[in-house]
Scaffold this motif. Structure first.
Motif, mmCIF file in Angstrom:
data_model
loop_
_atom_site.group_PDB
_atom_site.id
_atom_site.type_symbol
_atom_site.label_atom_id
_atom_site.label_comp_id
_atom_site.label_asym_id
_atom_site.label_seq_id
_atom_site.Cartn_x
_atom_site.Cartn_y
_atom_site.Cartn_z
ATOM 1 N N THR A 70 0.843 -1.192 0.000
ATOM 2 C CA THR A 70 0.000 0.000 0.000
ATOM 3 C C THR A 70 0.881 1.246 0.000
ATOM 4 O O THR A 70 2.111 1.140 0.076
ATOM 5 C CB THR A 70 -0.945 0.002 1.219
ATOM 6 O OG1 THR A 70 -1.959 1.005 1.042
ATOM 7 C CG2 THR A 70 -0.195 0.260 2.519
ATOM 8 N N LEU A 71 0.231 2.408 -0.095
ATOM 9 C CA LEU A 71 0.926 3.677 0.024
ATOM 10 C C LEU A 71 0.602 4.282 1.385
ATOM 11 O O LEU A 71 -0.572 4.549 1.688
ATOM 12 C CB LEU A 71 0.512 4.638 -1.093
ATOM 13 C CG LEU A 71 0.936 4.282 -2.513
ATOM 14 C CD1 LEU A 71 0.429 5.342 -3.490
ATOM 15 C CD2 LEU A 71 2.456 4.170 -2.614
ATOM 16 N N LYS A 96 5.848 3.499 -0.205
ATOM 17 C CA LYS A 96 5.277 2.194 -0.543
ATOM 18 C C LYS A 96 5.767 1.164 0.475
ATOM 19 O O LYS A 96 6.976 0.950 0.625
ATOM 20 C CB LYS A 96 5.694 1.775 -1.962
ATOM 21 C CG LYS A 96 5.150 0.425 -2.387
ATOM 22 C CD LYS A 96 5.614 0.083 -3.802
ATOM 23 C CE LYS A 96 5.265 -1.334 -4.174
ATOM 24 N NZ LYS A 96 5.741 -1.683 -5.541
ATOM 25 N N LEU A 97 4.811 0.551 1.175
ATOM 26 C CA LEU A 97 5.129 -0.398 2.239
ATOM 27 C C LEU A 97 4.231 -1.624 2.114
ATOM 28 O O LEU A 97 3.179 -1.574 1.468
ATOM 29 C CB LEU A 97 4.904 0.229 3.618
ATOM 30 C CG LEU A 97 5.678 1.498 3.985
ATOM 31 C CD1 LEU A 97 5.134 2.067 5.287
ATOM 32 C CD2 LEU A 97 7.161 1.193 4.116
ATOM 33 N N SER A 98 4.608 -2.712 2.769
ATOM 34 C CA SER A 98 3.656 -3.805 2.916
ATOM 35 C C SER A 98 2.489 -3.292 3.756
ATOM 36 O O SER A 98 2.641 -2.366 4.569
ATOM 37 C CB SER A 98 4.299 -5.003 3.609
ATOM 38 O OG SER A 98 4.513 -4.728 4.986
ATOM 39 N N ASP A 136 3.342 -3.425 7.433
ATOM 40 C CA ASP A 136 4.265 -2.385 7.903
ATOM 41 C C ASP A 136 3.590 -1.018 7.949
ATOM 42 O O ASP A 136 3.814 -0.219 8.880
ATOM 43 C CB ASP A 136 5.501 -2.334 7.013
ATOM 44 C CG ASP A 136 6.420 -3.547 7.209
ATOM 45 O OD1 ASP A 136 6.386 -4.124 8.303
ATOM 46 O OD2 ASP A 136 7.148 -3.896 6.264
ATOM 47 N N ALA A 137 2.760 -0.745 6.956
ATOM 48 C CA ALA A 137 2.036 0.528 6.969
ATOM 49 C C ALA A 137 1.094 0.602 8.171
ATOM 50 O O ALA A 137 1.015 1.634 8.859
ATOM 51 C CB ALA A 137 1.254 0.695 5.668
ATOM 52 N N ALA A 138 0.387 -0.497 8.422
ATOM 53 C CA ALA A 138 -0.549 -0.526 9.544
ATOM 54 C C ALA A 138 0.173 -0.294 10.864
ATOM 55 O O ALA A 138 -0.325 0.423 11.743
ATOM 56 C CB ALA A 138 -1.304 -1.861 9.566
ATOM 57 N N LEU A 159 -6.501 -6.675 14.271
ATOM 58 C CA LEU A 159 -5.167 -6.468 14.827
ATOM 59 C C LEU A 159 -4.355 -5.445 14.048
ATOM 60 O O LEU A 159 -3.439 -4.828 14.594
ATOM 61 C CB LEU A 159 -4.410 -7.801 14.896
ATOM 62 C CG LEU A 159 -4.933 -8.805 15.926
ATOM 63 C CD1 LEU A 159 -4.146 -10.110 15.861
ATOM 64 C CD2 LEU A 159 -4.890 -8.228 17.335
ATOM 65 N N LEU A 160 -4.691 -5.245 12.771
ATOM 66 C CA LEU A 160 -4.002 -4.208 11.990
ATOM 67 C C LEU A 160 -4.483 -2.807 12.344
ATOM 68 O O LEU A 160 -3.904 -1.822 11.885
ATOM 69 C CB LEU A 160 -4.190 -4.451 10.491
ATOM 70 C CG LEU A 160 -3.484 -5.677 9.904
ATOM 71 C CD1 LEU A 160 -3.741 -5.760 8.401
ATOM 72 C CD2 LEU A 160 -1.994 -5.660 10.185
ATOM 73 N N GLY A 161 -5.544 -2.707 13.127
ATOM 74 C CA GLY A 161 -6.046 -1.392 13.526
ATOM 75 C C GLY A 161 -7.143 -0.854 12.633
ATOM 76 O O GLY A 161 -7.456 0.347 12.681
ATOM 77 N N VAL A 162 -7.749 -1.724 11.824
ATOM 78 C CA VAL A 162 -8.856 -1.300 10.957
ATOM 79 C C VAL A 162 -10.122 -1.186 11.805
ATOM 80 O O VAL A 162 -10.543 -2.144 12.438
ATOM 81 C CB VAL A 162 -9.060 -2.298 9.800
ATOM 82 C CG1 VAL A 162 -10.288 -1.912 8.975
ATOM 83 C CG2 VAL A 162 -7.817 -2.343 8.922
ATOM 84 N N LYS A 163 -10.731 -0.004 11.795
ATOM 85 C CA LYS A 163 -11.924 0.231 12.600
ATOM 86 C C LYS A 163 -13.212 -0.060 11.838
ATOM 87 O O LYS A 163 -14.236 -0.378 12.433
ATOM 88 C CB LYS A 163 -11.953 1.692 13.083
ATOM 89 C CG LYS A 163 -10.750 2.089 13.913
ATOM 90 C CD LYS A 163 -10.591 1.202 15.143
ATOM 91 C CE LYS A 163 -9.403 1.617 15.980
ATOM 92 N NZ LYS A 163 -9.168 0.657 17.108
ATOM 93 N N ALA A 164 -13.156 0.082 10.507
ATOM 94 C CA ALA A 164 -14.367 -0.129 9.707
ATOM 95 C C ALA A 164 -13.969 -0.538 8.293
ATOM 96 O O ALA A 164 -12.899 -0.167 7.799
ATOM 97 C CB ALA A 164 -15.235 1.132 9.667
ATOM 98 N N VAL A 165 -14.851 -1.312 7.663
ATOM 99 C CA VAL A 165 -14.719 -1.650 6.248
ATOM 100 C C VAL A 165 -15.936 -1.080 5.534
ATOM 101 O O VAL A 165 -17.077 -1.347 5.939
ATOM 102 C CB VAL A 165 -14.650 -3.174 6.016
ATOM 103 C CG1 VAL A 165 -14.606 -3.493 4.523
ATOM 104 C CG2 VAL A 165 -13.441 -3.778 6.732
#
Length: 890
Positions: free
Chosen positions: A736-737, A744-746, A749-751, A784-790
């Motif tokens: 992702t960016l 540009k990171l995995s 790693d970005a999360a 666990l990646l810190g995603v709060k919503a989809v």
């Protein structure tokens, strides 16, 4: 347990000198209203409500709502369903048992009794997803693969052995026995369950949920069941009801019979295409009509198995004489069979000729219209007629910009042959869908015999394998005299389990693998499975085709999918003459004669001691005690972080402010994309993590086998090699960016960088987000990646509920809007308002959008927390947090 019994319907049923009590649907109908036209699947839900009525979670109004469904053919009523039992496989079962072990630890830390964390409903876990095809086309392949499996998975198996002795109501079917769905069909399922209840024997329908989406297979036996995430299954185990809306039921009227030479696999691929086009996501499907008289139980189970592929919650077949015949064949006890018949007839659950229930929607399929088919190259609903497979592959090559290489011969080092685009490098008879069906397996064996007799052989670049769903299969193939011919073509037994279909296809031979990689070849697999999503079968195989077992053998002989097997020869026989598919395709009479050799004694023999396992399984040392002794050095089993603060009150819901987009996806993002089950790439975050702990790439095993380690799984989230993040254009891979740096990171790693900066995250996607297997780590890893919503255009049923179960908010674009109409590119900041003010199920929320150029917009989304109990789970931080807090409260 006492029951209010508002409708005065508890009755006695005499069966062969035994008395059973049951909740009579006909007697309840005297107060509820006429239910004769109710679909049988809804009658089963009604019985469940009548039996489980407690005045709190289930009321008389819930029962009335099921009957009122007949007037609208749909309902907005939320009900609480209590399945009779839970089925697990080891990929999903290991993290389930890890969660239960962690909950016991949390209970002990908070001063509670860890023994309160214990299954209240019967649980069967079948170890079937761990065997890999490391060895193939060799008489020793089975023994070698089993030995490798036991060595590779020793930690996981020791953990499951601990769970087997630590938890009550928990049975484990050891490795090397079969696939969970086939073991369920052949042995575990009872159709009508019974247990002691206040001194009486209570009879009731066998219902279940399973931690594998193909749990639906058992609906072919008249048992209502479907796949749920491991998170939901754990809650059911712990006594929580399954919250659901009374579903719409789509009726499929079957007429006629299959033509000569057409298989059950051809039928199910046709049904999958038909129903996926019709749109049955989140609905029950129920089959009826005169065509059922011509459909053996194994064919029904094949169709029911693929309900996830056509998108339905389940594909249900009512009980009839065919059901009883199968129960007898598979060695069920005579008393149980008598109970099934008497109970179903007394309850109006028995299929009678001419039954035409009322459905929400219905369609008709003439079985005579089905033609030989495959599905692919990357979705099970994309059916292709056998005669069109060459043209379809050539189109795929053209779209890939490789048309000029159609006939190029690519050199394979050290071999006398070259490879071409479209060559079959994997041919696998595998998967519960078809290895449970004697007719298609016998057809494969008969075709193999005729091919060998005519002098044909498997092409040398084809990795071939036979992985049946139970030991009964190898018995009947041997009794029919077909095993030697399959062996001669390289379809030696490699294991009893879910191999190629789950991504456990093992490595390609090095020279083949090197040629494919060096030339970026688009090669094919042909498998008798149910899933062919990108990157699932094998990371180097881009075109994957679902087909019947006899067609798998045929394509191994042809060696390519760039062939029209209805017109072109498979090869040249020993007499120098071309051999065509029709020359070796067995007649229906030949198949029927072979199927007639399948005997009850085979089932009784193999299931007599099914829970004991072999000497290697029994020799695994077991740690005693109610709580698990976690090993900090383990790379397979780690204490998860989900329940660290469970002794503290749950935080109040808060709005999401200034969130960043972690990834921007298109349509049909599967749970395989989100949480891979196959091989771990050495250069991926998970691969680097394991190497940092001293694990060599050769010992990585698979993502599925590492599901007991959250550190591996969160690094594997969105790490599929075929996933496409639109923030990076058309580039494949889990990158992702990072914003606003533009680095540009995995995705992992970005999360982690965002988490360190306290930035909440969102995932944005198109239609059918979360299709595929019921994979709880797709939700756990997201959390666990810190995603709060989809935010997506639509969700597949299981993944949506799993997100809620892990405290991740599923939001749906309102009609007419999507990421494209809003011109989202991933550089935006988004804030979601309406959570703190008192969130309600299916509420509309406002999203404030701040673009990189400073402009602001607002748009609405629909909260896809669908029921009140789901909202309770979400407020608690997740479903297991809700259960644990309840148990801690007393």
């Amino acid at each position: 347990m006492s029951h209010p019994d508002s409708f005065n319907c508890r009755r006695n049923l005499e069966v062969d000198g035994r008395t059973y009590q049951y909740f009579s649907l006909p007697d309840a109908a005297r107060n509820l209203g006429d239910i004769r036209q109710l679909p049988v699947s809804l009658k089963l839900l009604l019985e469940n409500l009548l039996r489980c009525e407690d005045g709190r979670s289930v009321t008389a109004a819930d029962c009335r709502a099921v009957v009122e469904w007949l007037h609208k053919r749909s309902s907005e009523q939320e009900i609480q369903f209590r399945p009779a039992r839970v089925l697990m496989q080891d990929f999903t079962g290991v993290p389930g048992v890890v969660d239960l072990a962690a909950m016991r630890d949390a209970m002990a830390r908070a001063g509670g009794d860890p023994q309160k964390i214990n299954p209240l409903s019967p649980v069967d876990l079948v170890i079937d997803h761990s065997v890999m095809v490391d060895r193939f086309a060799d008489p020793s392949a089975f023994a070698d693969n089993v030995a490798i499996e036991m060595q590779r998975n020793h930690e996981r198996y020791a953990f499951l052995r601990w769970g087997q002795q630590a938890f009550a109501n928990f049975r484990v079917v050891p490795p090397g026995t079969g696939i969970c769905h086939q073991v369920n069909l052949e042995y575990l399922a009872q159709v009508v369950w019974s247990h002691d209840d206040d001194g009486a024997t209570l009879a009731y329908p066998d219902t279940l949920v399973g931690t594998d989406s193909h749990t639906t297979m058992i609906n072919g036996l008249g048992v209502l069941g479907w796949g749920v995430g491991g998170i939901e299954a754990e809650a059911v185990m712990l006594g929580q009801p399954l919250s659901m809306l009374i579903p719409e039921v789509v009726g499929v009227r079957l007429v006629g019979k299959l033509r000569e030479g057409v298989t059950a696999t051809d039928l199910v691929l046709t049904v999958t295409e038909l129903l996926r086009k019709r749109g049955v996501v989140g609905k029950f499907v129920e089959f009826y009509g005169p065509g059922l008289d011509n459909l053996p139980l194994a064919d029904r189970a094949t169709i029911a198995n693929m309900a996830p592929e056509y998108g339905a919650t389940c594909g249900f077949f009512p009980v009839d004489g065919v059901t009883l015949d199968y129960l007898r064949l598979s060695g069920r006890e005579p008393q149980r069979i008598a109970l099934v018949e008497a109970y179903c007839k007394a309850q109006g659950l028995w299929r009678e000729a001419g039954d035409e229930p009322t459905f929400s929607d219905s369609l008709t399929l003439d079985l005579a219209s089905v033609q030989p088919s495959l599905a692919g190259p990357k979705r099970p609903q994309d059916r292709v007629a056998l005669e069109d497979i060459r043209a379809q592959f050539d189109l795929l090559l053209e779209l890939s910009g490789r048309k000029a290489e159609l006939d190029t011969d690519f050199v394979v080092a050290g071999e006398h042959y070259g490879l071409h685009h479209g060559d079959v490098v994997i041919a696998a008879i595998t998967s519960c869908t078809n290895t449970s069906n004697p007719s298609v397996l016998m057809a494969a064996g008969l075709l193999a015999r005729k091919a060998v007799e005519l002098g044909l052989s498997r092409k040398p670049w084809v990795k071939s394998s036979l992985a049946p769903g139970s030991k009964v299969v190898t018995d009947y193939l041997a009794k029919a005299g077909l095993t030697p011919y399959l062996d001669q073509l390289g379809f030696n037994l490699v294991g009893y389990g879910c191999t190629t279909c789950i991504g456990n296809s093992g490595p390609l031979p090095p020279a083949i693998a090197d040629c494919v990689s060096a030339n970026d070849l688009i090669v094919s697999s042909v498998l008798s499975g149910n899933r062919n999503f990108e990157g699932r079968v094998h990371p180097q195989v881009k075109a994957n085709w679902l087909a019947s077992p006899p067609l798998v053998v045929a394509f191994a002989l042809a060696g390519t999918t760039r062939i029209d097997l209805t017109r072109e020869p498979l090869g040249t026989g020993s007499d120098g003459q071309p051999v065509y598919l029709q020359d070796i395709w067995p007649s229906d009479a030949e198949v029927a004669a072979a199927v007639g050799t399948v005997a009850e004694a085979m089932f009784r023999h193999h299931y007599a001691d099914v829970f004991s396992g072999d000497a290697a399984w029994r020799a695994i040392a077991v740690s005693p005690g109610a709580t698990y002794p976690w090993d900090p050095a383990s790379t397979y089993i780690k204490h998860p972080p989900f329940f660290q603060h469970i002794d503290q009150p749950a935080a109040a819901l808060a709005d999401i402010e200034n969130a960043r987009v972690l990834a921007l996806f298109g349509d049909s993002i599967t749970t395989d994309h989100i949480s891979p089950a196959g091989s771990i790439k050495p250069s991926s975050p998970a691969g680097l993590y394991l190497q940092g702990l001293g694990v060599a790439p050769a010992d990585f095993n698979s993502y599925g086998a590492r599901r007991g380690n959250h550190e591996v799984m969160m690094r594997g989230t969105f790490a599929n090699i075929r996933i496409k993040n639109e923030m990076l254009g058309g580039e494949e891979g889990g990158n992702t960016l990072h914003q606003p740096s533009g680095d540009k990171l995995s995705i992992f790693d970005a999360a982690m960088r965002y988490q360190a900066d306290g930035v909440p995250l969102l995932v944005i996607a198109g239609k059918e987000y979360g299709t595929g297997s019921s994979r709880d780590w797709a939700a756990k890893g997201t959390n666990l990646l810190g995603v709060k919503a989809v935010i997506a255009e639509s969700f597949e049923r299981i993944h949506r509920s799993n997100l809620v179960g892990m405290g991740v908010l599923p939001l749906q674009f309102v009609a007419g809007q999507n990421r494209q109409s809003l011109a989202l590119n991933g550089s935006e900041r988004l804030s979601i308002h309406g959570l703190a003010a008192g969130l309600k199920p299916r509420q509309r929320l406002i999203v404030e959008l701040l673009r990189a150029d400073g402009t602001e917009e607002r748009f609405e989304v629909l909260c896809r927390i669908d029921t009140a109990i789901e909202l309770d789970y979400f407020k608690a931080g997740g479903i297991l947090h809700h259960v644990l807090r309840q148990l801690l409260a007393g």
